[in-house]
Design an enzyme around this catalytic site. Structure first.
Site, PDB file in Angstrom:
ATOM      1  N   GLU A   1       0.891  -1.176   0.000  1.00  0.00           N
ATOM      2  CA  GLU A   1       0.000   0.000   0.000  1.00  0.00           C
ATOM      3  C   GLU A   1       0.915   1.209   0.000  1.00  0.00           C
ATOM      4  OE1 GLU A   1      -3.231  -0.293  -0.131  1.00  0.00           O
ATOM      5  OE2 GLU A   1      -3.600  -2.355   0.494  1.00  0.00           O
TER       6      GLU A   1
ATOM      7  N   CYS B   1      -2.255   9.150   2.678  1.00  0.00           N
ATOM      8  CA  CYS B   1      -1.970   8.608   1.337  1.00  0.00           C
ATOM      9  C   CYS B   1      -3.054   9.028   0.359  1.00  0.00           C
ATOM     10  CB  CYS B   1      -1.843   7.098   1.402  1.00  0.00           C
ATOM     11  SG  CYS B   1      -3.265   6.299   2.138  1.00  0.00           S
TER      12      CYS B   1
HETATM   13  P1  NAD Z   1       8.605   4.613   4.426  1.00  0.00           P
HETATM   14  O1  NAD Z   1       8.570   3.845   3.163  1.00  0.00           O
HETATM   15  O2  NAD Z   1       9.721   5.532   4.664  1.00  0.00           O
HETATM   16  O3  NAD Z   1       8.586   3.614   5.681  1.00  0.00           O
HETATM   17  C1  NAD Z   1       7.566   2.671   5.865  1.00  0.00           C
HETATM   18  C2  NAD Z   1       8.088   1.530   6.734  1.00  0.00           C
HETATM   19  O4  NAD Z   1       9.072   0.809   6.018  1.00  0.00           O
HETATM   20  C3  NAD Z   1       8.767   1.989   8.019  1.00  0.00           C
HETATM   21  O5  NAD Z   1       8.369   1.124   9.052  1.00  0.00           O
HETATM   22  C4  NAD Z   1      10.237   1.814   7.716  1.00  0.00           C
HETATM   23  O6  NAD Z   1      11.041   1.596   8.846  1.00  0.00           O
HETATM   24  C5  NAD Z   1      10.196   0.588   6.849  1.00  0.00           C
HETATM   25  N1  NAD Z   1      11.364   0.401   5.983  1.00  0.00           N
HETATM   26  C6  NAD Z   1      12.222   1.347   5.541  1.00  0.00           C
HETATM   27  N2  NAD Z   1      13.155   0.775   4.732  1.00  0.00           N
HETATM   28  C7  NAD Z   1      12.865  -0.544   4.682  1.00  0.00           C
HETATM   29  C8  NAD Z   1      13.442  -1.654   4.024  1.00  0.00           C
HETATM   30  N3  NAD Z   1      14.511  -1.526   3.248  1.00  0.00           N
HETATM   31  N4  NAD Z   1      12.885  -2.870   4.197  1.00  0.00           N
HETATM   32  C9  NAD Z   1      11.791  -3.028   4.966  1.00  0.00           C
HETATM   33  N5  NAD Z   1      11.198  -2.018   5.617  1.00  0.00           N
HETATM   34  C10 NAD Z   1      11.719  -0.782   5.480  1.00  0.00           C
HETATM   35  O7  NAD Z   1       7.196   5.344   4.494  1.00  0.00           O
HETATM   36  P2  NAD Z   1       6.745   6.444   5.550  1.00  0.00           P
HETATM   37  O8  NAD Z   1       7.483   7.704   5.249  1.00  0.00           O
HETATM   38  O9  NAD Z   1       6.786   5.881   6.909  1.00  0.00           O
HETATM   39  O10 NAD Z   1       5.211   6.622   5.166  1.00  0.00           O
HETATM   40  C11 NAD Z   1       4.732   7.580   4.280  1.00  0.00           C
HETATM   41  C12 NAD Z   1       4.378   6.926   2.954  1.00  0.00           C
HETATM   42  O11 NAD Z   1       3.431   5.904   3.162  1.00  0.00           O
HETATM   43  C13 NAD Z   1       3.716   7.904   1.997  1.00  0.00           C
HETATM   44  O12 NAD Z   1       4.237   7.712   0.712  1.00  0.00           O
HETATM   45  C14 NAD Z   1       2.255   7.496   2.036  1.00  0.00           C
HETATM   46  O13 NAD Z   1       1.533   7.823   0.877  1.00  0.00           O
HETATM   47  C15 NAD Z   1       2.368   6.022   2.227  1.00  0.00           C
HETATM   48  N6  NAD Z   1       1.139   5.486   2.775  1.00  0.00           N
HETATM   49  C16 NAD Z   1       0.354   4.715   1.979  1.00  0.00           C
HETATM   50  C17 NAD Z   1      -0.852   4.239   2.457  1.00  0.00           C
HETATM   51  C18 NAD Z   1      -1.754   3.409   1.586  1.00  0.00           C
HETATM   52  O14 NAD Z   1      -2.690   2.840   2.099  1.00  0.00           O
HETATM   53  N7  NAD Z   1      -1.524   3.322   0.297  1.00  0.00           N
HETATM   54  C19 NAD Z   1      -1.255   4.566   3.754  1.00  0.00           C
HETATM   55  C20 NAD Z   1      -0.431   5.358   4.535  1.00  0.00           C
HETATM   56  C21 NAD Z   1       0.772   5.819   4.042  1.00  0.00           C
END
Ligand code: NAD
Length: 523
Positions: free
Chosen positions: A244, A278
């Site tokens: 997502e 999002c």
């Molecule tokens: P992010 O991708 O920076 O981090 C998300 C998670 O991934 C965190 O827990 C992080 O520690 C982990 N992570 C980071 N690197 C990783 C790796 N290499 N392997 C595994 N896990 C890893 O996202 P964010 O900044 O926390 O969230 C914001 C983003 O999330 C925005 O782009 C937003 O649109 C999206 N989002 C999408 C939805 C949806 O339903 N589509 C909902 C909420 C947020």
């Protein structure tokens, strides 16, 4: 060791994560970082708990989860304290967009799980001598990796259908907001959820990678960039995953729209959670005849929005959560202004507040080559663009690498539905914004770079299951026609049967050549 099962290299060691309030800068808490061993211990505990949990029927699981819901309701102030402190969002946002969503989800999945996961009978079209059905079984241990924008609902809330399906869950919340998932796990366990069934491991991306390696299925919510890494690793390991990801949701306002409602929705959809949703309204296209009126209404309303830290009393917009995010918002706004956009409200950081406060902002005279219209901004900014007509609005709405959500505004709902079919996104709201998330009966997920897979609807729980086809012979004959030995009679029979698919059958019974024959190119 099989290729792809290589242990993840340990990156630089960070033993703890220290959390500061993004609204005030005050120190909030500190959490230990889980290394591979800690994640393995959590997954092993989860496996033990899952075996017993999966043996319970849906009604028994639902009873436990309803007790968990009671504990969340009783613990709402404690949950609001933790979530507000680490995100900077107003307390009422925690109640509505985090707790309410999760509590409603517990009721929804408790009622629906048995229906969505019931064996599905099939009527074989060919193999009439067989009984067939699809059955659903839990994967085992689900790893849920969450973002910081809704740190309670996108961790605990995601876990509910996984648990109802008979899985155990290990959460890896964002390193920016680790406490929200933890308070949920603590309350759930105190309410009677078996120990080990729902756990949290804290850490950065490497902790997430350990979880990917050790869990049986991964449900990831986060940015497109991280989503690619998660997908790549899951691909190597051939591990099921749903992604997502980000969005750049368009809002199309047509000349016949209820402008008052559309403007209210634009302000809410663009600014709620400080624009860090999002499915935020990230770009607005307005038909020329109503453009001026609409912009005026939005600007007036944005100027009336109250902004401040969670403890400042009733405010609509809190602080942003993640320092690099406010920098990105600033970059987008500055880039747009440098290329000719005009700021009609806001436009900069709040100089009077110590935390991550960006003023609710309205931009006009934006163009489609600006970052503000192309890249996810994820902040309290509403860029509005004048369009000639419906066609131009649809073309621009689809001119994006994202495809998460969208909205169309018109008094003619048949027109709205017609336009919705032409919008390239996983969801479209007509005369509403973001609301599809709360309509749990329908799937929510992105297309293009906004993701793979869904939450909600039947897929929202089936994704947490292995799908198994079961085919049962009904008559118990000694042999089947296709089994050995092969006899001349069987060969003749199959030849004739094949003819039934082809032109011979058509010529014989319909007296006409098959369409395929007619279309065949001449030698
Ligand atoms: P992010 O991708 O920076 O981090 C998300 C998670 O991934 C965190 O827990 C992080 O520690 C982990 N992570 C980071 N690197 C990783 C790796 N290499 N392997 C595994 N896990 C890893 O996202 P964010 O900044 O926390 O969230 C914001 C983003 O999330 C925005 O782009 C937003 O649109 C999206 N989002 C999408 C939805 C949806 O339903 N589509 C909902 C909420 C947020």
């Amino acid at each position: 060791m099989a290729q792809g099962a290589r242990p993840v290299e340990e990156p630089l060691v960070r033993r703890t994560i220290e959390i500061h309030s993004p609204a005030t800068g005050a120190r909030v808490a500190e959490y230990p970082v889980a290394d591979r061993e800690a994640v393995a211990t959590a997954v092993a505990r989860a496996r033990e708990a899952q075996a017993r949990w999966a043996a319970l029927d849906f009604a028994a699981r639902a009873r436990v989860l309803r007790r968990v819901r009671d504990a969340f309701v009783d613990g709402k102030e404690r949950i609001a304290d933790v979530v507000s402190a680490e995100t900077g969002k107003p307390r009422h946002d925690v109640f509505t967009n985090e707790l309410f969503i999760v509590c409603d989800g517990i009721g929804f999945w408790s009622r629906r799980a048995s229906r969505y996961l019931a064996d599905e009978k099939a009527r074989p079209h060919l193999m009439k001598s067989k009984r067939a059905y699809t059955s659903y079984h839990p994967h085992g241990v689900i790893g849920i990796i969450g973002p910081w924008n809704f740190p309670f609902s996108l961790t605990i809330g995601e876990a509910i259908p996984a648990l109802m399906a008979g899985n155990a869950v290990v959460l890896k919340p964002s390193e920016v907001t680790p406490g929200s998932a933890r308070v949920g796990c603590e309350l759930a366990e105190a309410a009677g959820l078996p120990a080990g069934l729902l756990q949290t491991v804290f850490g950065y991306g490497d902790t997430g990678q350990h979880l990917i390696e050790l869990a049986d299925m991964i449900c990831f919510t986060g940015s497109v960039e991280t989503g690619r890494k998660v997908a790549a690793r899951c691909g190597q390991l051939l591990k099921p995953t749903t992604l997502e990801l980000g969005g750049k949701d368009p809002m199309i306002v047509l000349g016949d729209a209820n402008l008052e409602r559309a403007a209210n929705a634009c302000v809410y959809g663009g600014l709620v959670n400080a624009g860090q949703v999002c499915t935020s309204v990230e770009r607005v296209y307005v038909e020329a005849p109503v453009y001026d009126d609409f912009v005026q209404k939005v600007v007036d309303k944005v100027k009336r929005v109250r902004q401040g830290p969670p403890e400042a009393g009733p405010v609509e917009v809190g602080s942003m959560t993640f320092p690099p995010q406010i920098e990105k918002v600033e970059r987008h706004v500055q880039d747009a202004v440098a290329r000719g956009a005009r700021v009609l409200a806001g436009g900069k950081r709040r100089p009077d507040l110590p935390g991550l406060f960006f003023e609710p902002t309205v931009l006009v005279d934006v163009t489609h080559d600006m970052d503000i219209m192309r890249d996810e901004t994820f902040g309290p900014v509403i860029p509005i663009m004048r369009v000639r007509d419906e066609e131009e609005a649809i073309r621009l709405a689809n001119d994006s690498r994202y495809g998460l959500d969208a909205s169309v505004w018109t008094r003619d709902s048949a027109r709205g539905a017609r336009i919705a079919r032409r919008i390239q996104s996983g969801a479209v709201c007509v005369n509403d914004v973001m609301v599809n998330f709360a309509v749990t009966e329908v799937p929510m997920g992105g297309i293009k770079e906004s993701g793979v897979g869904h939450r909600h609807g039947p897929d929202g729980i089936r994704k947490y299951c292995v799908k198994q086809a079961v085919v049962i012979d009904r008559f118990g004959m000694n042999s089947e026609i296709n089994w050995w030995p092969i006899t001349p009679g069987k060969v003749r029979l199959f030849r004739r049967a094949l003819d039934l698919f082809g032109s011979g059958w058509r010529r014989k019974f319909l007296g006409a050549p098959a369409p395929r024959e007619r279309a065949a190119p001449q030698p």
